[in-house]
Each structure stands twice: as C-alpha cells, then as structure tokens.
Design a protein around this motif. Structure first.
Motif, mmCIF file in Angstrom:
data_model
loop_
_atom_site.group_PDB
_atom_site.id
_atom_site.type_symbol
_atom_site.label_atom_id
_atom_site.label_comp_id
_atom_site.label_asym_id
_atom_site.label_seq_id
_atom_site.Cartn_x
_atom_site.Cartn_y
_atom_site.Cartn_z
ATOM 1 N N GLY A 93 0.786 -1.284 -0.026
ATOM 2 C CA GLY A 93 0.141 0.088 0.279
ATOM 3 C C GLY A 93 0.796 1.299 0.055
ATOM 4 N N ALA A 94 2.146 1.119 0.178
ATOM 5 C CA ALA A 94 2.957 2.573 0.142
ATOM 6 C C ALA A 94 2.689 3.242 -1.361
ATOM 7 N N GLY A 95 3.015 2.536 -2.246
ATOM 8 C CA GLY A 95 2.927 3.271 -3.410
ATOM 9 C C GLY A 95 1.459 4.025 -3.843
ATOM 10 N N THR A 96 0.342 3.204 -3.496
ATOM 11 C CA THR A 96 -0.989 3.939 -3.701
ATOM 12 C C THR A 96 -0.864 5.001 -2.569
ATOM 13 N N MET A 97 -0.563 5.131 -1.349
ATOM 14 C CA MET A 97 -0.602 6.302 -0.398
ATOM 15 C C MET A 97 0.300 7.469 -0.879
ATOM 16 N N LEU A 98 1.276 7.208 -1.539
ATOM 17 C CA LEU A 98 2.474 8.016 -1.973
ATOM 18 C C LEU A 98 1.748 8.773 -3.141
ATOM 19 N N VAL A 99 1.106 7.992 -3.973
ATOM 20 C CA VAL A 99 0.540 8.885 -5.199
ATOM 21 C C VAL A 99 -0.733 9.407 -4.698
ATOM 22 N N VAL A 109 -1.417 23.029 -5.548
ATOM 23 C CA VAL A 109 -0.510 24.334 -6.004
ATOM 24 C C VAL A 109 -0.627 24.655 -7.611
ATOM 25 N N GLY A 110 -1.687 23.863 -8.255
ATOM 26 C CA GLY A 110 -1.971 24.442 -9.405
ATOM 27 C C GLY A 110 -1.648 23.253 -10.303
ATOM 28 N N GLY A 111 -1.358 21.966 -10.131
ATOM 29 C CA GLY A 111 -0.957 21.087 -11.110
ATOM 30 C C GLY A 111 -2.250 20.518 -12.033
ATOM 31 N N THR A 112 -1.893 20.716 -13.155
ATOM 32 C CA THR A 112 -3.153 19.970 -13.988
ATOM 33 C C THR A 112 -2.803 18.898 -14.707
ATOM 34 N N ARG A 113 -1.595 18.472 -15.143
ATOM 35 C CA ARG A 113 -1.203 17.476 -15.977
ATOM 36 C C ARG A 113 -0.032 16.834 -15.342
ATOM 37 N N LEU A 114 -0.109 15.645 -14.869
ATOM 38 C CA LEU A 114 1.066 14.961 -13.956
ATOM 39 C C LEU A 114 1.814 13.859 -14.768
ATOM 40 N N PHE A 115 2.971 14.014 -14.651
ATOM 41 C CA PHE A 115 3.983 12.990 -15.445
ATOM 42 C C PHE A 115 4.703 12.221 -14.338
ATOM 43 N N ALA A 116 5.004 10.868 -14.634
ATOM 44 C CA ALA A 116 5.162 9.809 -13.755
ATOM 45 C C ALA A 116 6.163 8.942 -14.664
ATOM 46 N N TRP A 117 7.591 8.774 -14.226
ATOM 47 C CA TRP A 117 8.287 7.861 -14.682
ATOM 48 C C TRP A 117 8.212 6.412 -14.024
ATOM 49 N N VAL A 118 7.872 5.382 -14.801
ATOM 50 C CA VAL A 118 7.694 4.037 -14.266
ATOM 51 C C VAL A 118 8.472 3.155 -14.866
ATOM 52 N N LEU A 119 9.157 2.323 -14.055
ATOM 53 C CA LEU A 119 9.904 1.190 -14.436
ATOM 54 C C LEU A 119 9.141 0.356 -15.569
ATOM 55 N N ASP A 120 9.768 -0.141 -16.560
ATOM 56 C CA ASP A 120 9.298 -0.925 -17.524
ATOM 57 C C ASP A 120 9.153 -2.207 -17.314
ATOM 58 N N PHE A 127 0.295 -0.657 -12.259
ATOM 59 C CA PHE A 127 0.146 0.096 -11.104
ATOM 60 C C PHE A 127 -0.238 1.534 -11.774
ATOM 61 N N ALA A 128 0.327 2.006 -12.664
ATOM 62 C CA ALA A 128 0.178 3.284 -13.277
ATOM 63 C C ALA A 128 -1.059 3.417 -14.050
ATOM 64 N N GLU A 129 -1.415 2.368 -14.696
ATOM 65 C CA GLU A 129 -2.676 2.508 -15.502
ATOM 66 C C GLU A 129 -3.795 2.134 -14.760
ATOM 67 N N ALA A 130 -3.604 1.644 -13.544
ATOM 68 C CA ALA A 130 -4.933 1.344 -12.737
ATOM 69 C C ALA A 130 -5.304 2.782 -12.088
ATOM 70 N N ARG A 131 -4.398 3.693 -11.918
ATOM 71 C CA ARG A 131 -4.640 5.141 -11.385
ATOM 72 C C ARG A 131 -4.567 6.118 -12.369
ATOM 73 N N GLY A 132 -5.087 5.676 -13.430
ATOM 74 C CA GLY A 132 -5.329 6.758 -14.668
ATOM 75 C C GLY A 132 -4.114 7.427 -15.352
ATOM 76 N N TYR A 133 -3.188 6.735 -15.104
ATOM 77 C CA TYR A 133 -1.877 7.129 -16.083
ATOM 78 C C TYR A 133 -1.885 6.415 -17.449
#
Length: 309
Positions: A93-99, A109-120, A127-133
């Motif tokens: 659950g650490a990753g989910t809580m951090l995201v 603080v005004g963020g509208t588009r978020l970018f995330a580097w994800v190990l291939d 994990f990223a796709e399940a959270r809308g990325y």
C-alpha cells in the motif's frame, strides 16, 4: 502493520538517508546521496513547490516520491510524481498512499497534468494504468564498466579545438549555462522547457553537491564553448554524465563525442569504476554515441501522464 506517508524533513539526516537508500535499491543506475537529497529540498526553485515524500512502515522508510511542478515550462500546471518503493516491500500500500498524497499536493499548487516515470515492468506499468496514468515516451538508463571496459583511445584535437574542464569556468560559468540551455531545449521530451534563469541554474546545476566541475569536459572552437559533457559523481566509485550536447552551430563535427571521451578517461584515472547515463529512446544519435563507448542498457522507464480533473 502501520503505514504512514509524510513530507521529508531536510534537516533530519535519517530522512535523507532513508530516501536515498530506497531510491538506490529501486533504481541502482541513478546517482543519489543523502547530501543531494537534502540539497534538492532546500535549494529547489520556490515555483517548483517541490515536496519529496516518505512512506514508512512501522517507522521504516520503504517508499519515496519526488513531487513538484516543472517551473521551467512555459505551460503552467506541468507536474511530476515519481514513486519508488523498496523492492522487498511492494504490495503493502505504500505506492498507492504516496500517489494519493502527491496528487493532493500538486492539485493544491495548481498542477493540471502529471507526469510519472515508471519502470518498464508489467507490475509497475499496471500500477500506473490502474490509477489513470497513460503511457507516453520511454527512456533508457545505461551503464559502462569503467574498471574493466575498454574506452576508445583519445584522439588528436582538430585545428581550432581545445578541451577544458568545468573548473576552468569557475570565475564565470555563464557560457556553460548558455550552452546547457541551448542543448537542453532540443532534448526529446513530453514537456517544453525554457531555461532562462541563470541564478536558478547556478543553484540546480553549478552548485549541486553531485556536480563535478573537474570531470566536466568542454570543447571550445576558436575559444567559444561548443560542446560539453556534464559530470556528476557520488564521491565514491560511481560517475555519471547528466548531459552531453553540442551547440547547434557546431553539430556534426564529433565534438560531443570528443568531450565525453575526455571526461570518461579522466573519471577512470580518478578511480571511478562505473559510469552511468540516460537517453530518451528516440534520441538515436546519443544512443549511438553511448553504444560506441560500450554502454549497455541497465534499466528502462516509461513515462506516463494523467490529466487532473
């Protein structure tokens, strides 16, 4: 099990050590130290709203997140969320809580588009796709065995070309800033950058504790900085080039390769045993140069993006 997420405290050594330790385990090809972690927090531009986060399980740091806005972009609201969890502490659950905490901070603080580097890797991408990325571009981390590998020999300099080190610009580093800004603006990226703030560059690059002025190599043509290879080290055995490039007017002459070869040879002579670098997978010219040096891919990340509502 008690899992908590909180901001990193830059004045607490244990926080910086925990952050760098987890990041090194999750991404060994990336240079990081406790000193660099603390420096980034205390010297990042205020418009970045930079907020590194720690996930703790029963008091032990098991997850980290780099969170902030890309203040160099002319398009407002570009944010980043880079989450890394201890490889032996995943699925707790650490990753989910951090995201979630990162997204709350960026939205505030005004963020509208978020970018995330994800190990291939399948689990990380899922994990990223399940959270809308959604998937975007990718990049390689590369490693070169400096201790046992065979570097290309140093060659004679062409007429009008000389090699200097970053330390030679200690009295006036602005020419290196201008060269860095020009080459960075041409790097493949999802985000447009405008590097115009010299004082911010001094803080982020020139005075950074990982930056090595002595191992940074600069090729001059008729006295003008034309190409360079910027070096970082962990002050141990690990060395990295974070940017190698050539001013537009001097491209196609092999100057970047010349500068990088000089830096690599001097790094090996100084006792560094591993060299690291990174390239966008679409940057064919730089990938070809690094292959020529003997670098091998050690990890790949895929950038993902999410639009906040």
């Amino acid at each position: 099990m008690t899992m908590t997420v909180r901001p990193l405290r830059p004045d607490v050594r244990a926080d910086a050590e925990g952050f760098s330790h987890v990041r090194h385990l999750a991404l060994p090809c990336y240079l990081i130290t406790p000193e660099s972690v603390s420096y980034d927090v205390t010297h990042m531009h205020p418009d970045a709203h930079y907020q590194p986060l720690l996930a703790e399980e029963n008091g032990e740091v098991i997850g980290t997140a780099q969170v902030g806005l890309v203040h160099e972009s002319p398009e407002p609201g570009q944010g980043y969320v880079n989450v890394y969890v201890h490889p032996e502490r995943t699925r707790r659950g650490a990753g989910t809580m951090l995201v979630r905490a990162a997204e709350r901070h960026l939205a505030a603080v005004g963020g509208t588009r978020l970018f995330a580097w994800v190990l291939d890797e399948p689990g990380n991408r899922a994990f990223a796709e399940a959270r809308g990325y959604r998937e975007s571009r990718s990049a390689h981390f590369l490693r070169l065995d400096l201790a046992n590998g065979a570097l290309p020999p140093l060659r004679s300099l062409p007429p009008g070309v000389e090699l200097r080190t970053g330390a030679d610009f200690a009295d006036d580093p602005r020419p290196l800033f201008e060269l860095d800004a020009e080459t960075l603006s041409d790097e493949p990226s999802d985000i447009a950058y405008e590097f115009t703030d010299y004082e911010a560059w001094l803080q982020d690059t020139w005075h950074h504790p990982l930056f090595s002025r002595e191992l940074t190599s600069v090729a001059l043509v008729d006295g003008r900085p034309a190409a360079f290879s910027a070096a970082r080290t962990d002050s141990g055995t690990r060395y990295g080039t974070v940017m190698t490039g050539t001013a537009r007017a001097f491209r196609g002459r092999g100057l970047a390769k010349l500068a990088k070869n000089d830096s690599l040879h001097r790094a090996r002579a100084s006792g560094y045993t591993e060299a690291f670098t990174g390239n966008d997978t679409g940057n064919g010219p730089m990938l070809a140069i690094n292959k020529w040096f003997g670098y091998e891919i050690c990890a790949t990340e895929v950038r993902h993006v999410r639009e906040l509502g």
